[in-house]
Motif scaffolding. Structure first.
Motif, short mmCIF file in Angstrom:
data_model
loop_
_atom_site.label_atom_id
_atom_site.label_comp_id
_atom_site.label_asym_id
_atom_site.label_seq_id
_atom_site.Cartn_x
_atom_site.Cartn_y
_atom_site.Cartn_z
N ILE A 170 -51.35 -77.44 28.55
CA ILE A 170 -51.26 -77.57 27.09
C ILE A 170 -51.25 -79.04 26.70
CG2 ILE A 170 -49.66 -77.23 25.13
CD1 ILE A 170 -48.97 -74.48 26.49
N SER A 171 -50.46 -79.84 27.41
CA SER A 171 -50.35 -81.26 27.03
C SER A 171 -51.70 -81.96 27.19
CB SER A 171 -49.26 -81.96 27.82
OG SER A 171 -49.72 -82.33 29.08
N GLU A 172 -52.46 -81.60 28.20
CA GLU A 172 -53.79 -82.22 28.38
C GLU A 172 -54.68 -81.96 27.16
OE1 GLU A 172 -55.73 -81.24 32.13
OE2 GLU A 172 -55.26 -83.33 32.55
N ALA A 173 -54.64 -80.73 26.67
CA ALA A 173 -55.46 -80.40 25.49
C ALA A 173 -54.97 -81.16 24.27
CB ALA A 173 -55.40 -78.89 25.23
N ILE A 174 -53.66 -81.19 24.09
CA ILE A 174 -53.10 -81.82 22.88
C ILE A 174 -53.36 -83.33 22.88
CG2 ILE A 174 -50.96 -82.24 21.55
CD1 ILE A 174 -52.09 -79.26 21.60
N VAL A 175 -53.15 -83.97 24.03
CA VAL A 175 -53.39 -85.42 24.11
C VAL A 175 -54.85 -85.72 23.77
CG1 VAL A 175 -53.50 -87.38 25.71
CG2 VAL A 175 -51.47 -85.91 25.66
N GLN A 176 -55.75 -84.93 24.33
CA GLN A 176 -57.17 -85.16 24.04
C GLN A 176 -57.46 -85.00 22.54
OE1 GLN A 176 -60.14 -83.46 26.71
NE2 GLN A 176 -61.46 -83.04 24.94
N LEU A 177 -56.92 -83.94 21.94
CA LEU A 177 -57.18 -83.70 20.51
C LEU A 177 -56.58 -84.81 19.65
CD1 LEU A 177 -56.51 -79.84 20.47
CD2 LEU A 177 -58.69 -80.95 19.89
N GLN A 178 -55.40 -85.30 20.06
CA GLN A 178 -54.77 -86.38 19.28
C GLN A 178 -55.55 -87.68 19.45
OE1 GLN A 178 -50.62 -85.87 20.58
NE2 GLN A 178 -50.11 -85.10 18.54
N GLU A 179 -55.98 -87.96 20.67
CA GLU A 179 -56.76 -89.20 20.89
C GLU A 179 -58.07 -89.18 20.09
OE1 GLU A 179 -55.14 -90.44 25.30
OE2 GLU A 179 -57.15 -89.60 25.15
N TYR A 222 -53.74 -70.10 26.32
CA TYR A 222 -53.39 -71.52 26.16
C TYR A 222 -54.04 -72.37 27.25
CZ TYR A 222 -50.29 -70.02 22.46
OH TYR A 222 -49.81 -69.47 21.30
N SER A 223 -55.24 -71.97 27.65
CA SER A 223 -55.98 -72.84 28.57
C SER A 223 -56.46 -74.06 27.78
CB SER A 223 -57.19 -72.09 29.15
OG SER A 223 -58.07 -71.72 28.11
N LYS A 224 -56.66 -75.16 28.49
CA LYS A 224 -57.11 -76.40 27.83
C LYS A 224 -58.42 -76.16 27.04
CE LYS A 224 -58.57 -81.11 28.86
NZ LYS A 224 -58.86 -82.11 29.88
N GLU A 225 -59.34 -75.48 27.68
CA GLU A 225 -60.66 -75.27 27.04
C GLU A 225 -60.50 -74.46 25.76
OE1 GLU A 225 -59.97 -74.56 30.28
OE2 GLU A 225 -60.86 -76.45 30.94
N TYR A 226 -59.66 -73.41 25.84
CA TYR A 226 -59.54 -72.53 24.67
C TYR A 226 -58.85 -73.24 23.51
CZ TYR A 226 -58.60 -68.86 21.42
OH TYR A 226 -58.55 -68.14 20.26
N ILE A 227 -57.80 -74.01 23.81
CA ILE A 227 -57.09 -74.71 22.72
C ILE A 227 -58.06 -75.65 22.01
CG2 ILE A 227 -55.27 -76.41 22.19
CD1 ILE A 227 -53.65 -75.24 24.54
N ILE A 228 -58.81 -76.41 22.79
CA ILE A 228 -59.75 -77.37 22.19
C ILE A 228 -60.84 -76.65 21.39
CG2 ILE A 228 -61.51 -79.12 22.73
CD1 ILE A 228 -59.60 -80.00 25.06
N TRP A 229 -61.38 -75.61 21.98
CA TRP A 229 -62.42 -74.84 21.28
C TRP A 229 -61.89 -74.26 19.96
CZ3 TRP A 229 -62.77 -69.64 19.88
CH2 TRP A 229 -64.04 -69.23 19.43
N SER A 230 -60.67 -73.71 20.04
CA SER A 230 -60.09 -73.06 18.87
C SER A 230 -59.84 -74.06 17.74
CB SER A 230 -58.79 -72.36 19.29
OG SER A 230 -58.19 -71.75 18.19
N VAL A 231 -59.32 -75.24 18.09
CA VAL A 231 -59.09 -76.26 17.06
C VAL A 231 -60.43 -76.68 16.45
CG1 VAL A 231 -58.35 -78.66 16.68
CG2 VAL A 231 -56.90 -77.09 18.01
N GLU A 232 -61.45 -76.82 17.28
CA GLU A 232 -62.75 -77.23 16.74
C GLU A 232 -63.31 -76.17 15.77
OE1 GLU A 232 -64.75 -78.45 20.32
OE2 GLU A 232 -63.90 -80.49 20.16
N GLN A 233 -63.06 -74.90 16.10
CA GLN A 233 -63.47 -73.82 15.17
C GLN A 233 -62.71 -73.95 13.85
OE1 GLN A 233 -65.87 -71.32 15.71
NE2 GLN A 233 -66.25 -72.75 17.35
#
Ligand code: NAP
Length: 289
Positions: free
Chosen positions: A133-142, A95-106
C-alpha cells in the motif's frame, strides 16, 4: 493533514443512480449552492452508483466554472464490486499496488481533475499489506495525484498496521447517536491520541427511517431539547457527534440544500454535558456504569 476540510462535508453517495439521480444541471446548481455556504469538501468513492457517480459529478463540476482549488475532493478505492462494467466474480477488496494506482487514475479521469485532495482506503482487507500500500501511495503522492492519504472503517489495530509503513492523516468511519461502536472499539481514542482527522459517515444513523425501540427512546429524549436549544432533531443528532473531543467532521448524506443549511447551523449548538449523557443513555438503553 495538509487539506483544509469544510466543517460539514457533503457526501455524494446519493447524488447519482444510487439515489437522487440528478441531472448535470441539478448537480451544477447544488455544487454552487454548497460552495456558497462554505461546504467546499465533497466525499466520493469509486463505487458510488456502481462506478458511475464520480463521472456524473465530474461532468457537472467541469461546467460550473468553479476553480478546482476552491473545492476539496475526497475519494476512496479498494472495493471491487460485481457490476456490469467490471469482470468480478465476487465482491472483494483489492489493495495491490497496481490496482490502487489504476483506481485513483480512473477516479481522476471521472472527476475531471488532476489530483484528489484525499484518498481513502475504503474498507480494511484481511489480505492488505502495508508495504505494498505504501509503495502505491508514495508513488501517487510523488506524482501529485493525491495530497492526503487516509483510511475508512479501519480499527486501531488496522491503522497501526498501515502506519508501520506510511502515516495516515484521517479515518472516515460510522459514528452517530444511533451507531456509536467507535466509542467502544477504540477508534475514537486512537484518532484523538494520534492526531488523525476523524470524519463520520451516516452521522444521522438512519434515525429518520428507523422504527426501533432505540429510535423511540432517542426521539423521546430529544423532545425537551428541541425547545431548550431552539434546534431540530437532525441538528441535535449532529451536535451530539460534534461534542466529542476528537473534533469529528460529519459527512452528511442529504442532497437537499435546506437540510445542508440546517446541518451547518448545528456547528453553533453546544450540547450541555448532562444532555450529551441523556442522549447516550437513550441510545444504549441503560445508564453508564
Ligand atoms: N466510508 C464509508 O464506508 C461510507 C459508508 C456510507 C456512506 N459514506 C459517506 O457518508 C455520506 C453520508 O451517509 P448517509 O447518507 O448515510 O448520511 P446521513 O446524513 O446520516 O443520512 C442521510 C439520509 O437522511 C435523510 N435525512 C436527513 N435529514 C433528514 C430529516 N430531517 N428528515 C428526514 N430524513 C432526513 C436524507 O434524506 P434527503 O437526502 O432526502 O435529505 C438521507 O436519506 C454518504 O453520502 C457517503 O459520502 C461513507
Amino acid at each position: 493533514m495538509k487539506t483544509k476540510l469544510s466543517d460539514i462535508i457533503i457526501g455524494c453517495m446519493s447524488w447519482g443512480i444510487w439515489g437522487k439521480d440528478f441531472s448535470t444541471k441539478e448537480m451544477d446548481e447544488l455544487i454552487h449552492s454548497c460552495i456558497d455556504q462554505g461546504n467546499t469538501t465533497f466525499d466520493h468513492a469509486d463505487i458510488y452508483g456502481g462506478y458511475t457517480t464520480e463521472a456524473a459529478f465530474g461532468k457537472a463540476f467541469s461546467k460550473t466554472g468553479i476553480e478546482r482549488e476552491q473545492i476539496q475532493l475526497i475519494s476512496k478505492c479498494g472495493i471491487q464490486y460485481k457490476t456490469e462494467n467490471r469482470d468480478n466474480r465476487i465482491k472483494h477488496y483489492d489493495y495491490s499496488k497496481e490496482y490502487i494506482i489504476w483506481s485513483v487514475e480512473q477516479s481522476l479521469k471521472n472527476l475531471h481533475t488532476d489530483y484528489l485532495d484525499v484518498l481513502l482506503l475504503h474498507r480494511p482487507s484481511p489480505l492488505m499489506h502495508p508495504y505494498e500500500i505504501s509503495e502505491a501511495i508514495v508513488q501517487l503522492q510523488e506524482q501529485g495525484k493525491i495530497i492526503d492519504f487516509g483510511v475508512s472503517n479501519f480499527l486501531p489495530s488496522q491503522m497501526e498496521l498501515i502506519q508501520k509503513e506510511i502515516s495516515i492523516t484521517c479515518n472516515q468511519f460510522e459514528f452517530s447517536l444511533v451507531q456509536n461502536t467507535a466509542i467502544d472499539n477504540g477508534t475514537l481514542d486512537y484518532v484523538l491520541k494520534n492526531d488523525i482527522k476523524a470524519m463520520s459517515w451516516s452521522p444521522l444513523g438512519g434515525f429518520f427511517s428507523l422504527e426501533t425501540e432505540q429510535a423511540s427512546r432517542i426521539k423521546e429524549a430529544l423532545q425537551p431539547m428541541l425547545e431548550k436549544y431552539n434546534a431540530t432533531e437532525d441538528q441535535l443528532l449532529l451536535a451530539w457527534i460534534l461534542k466529542h473531543p476528537a473534533n469529528v467532521i460529519p459527512v452528511v448524506g442529504t442532497s437537499t440544500i435546506e437540510r445542508i443549511k440546517i446541518a451547518n447551523a448545528a456547528i453553533e449548538i453546544k450540547l450541555d454535558l448532562q444532555d450529551w449523557f441523556i442522549l447516550y443513555e437513550a441510545s444504549r438503553g441503560h445508564k453508564v456504569a
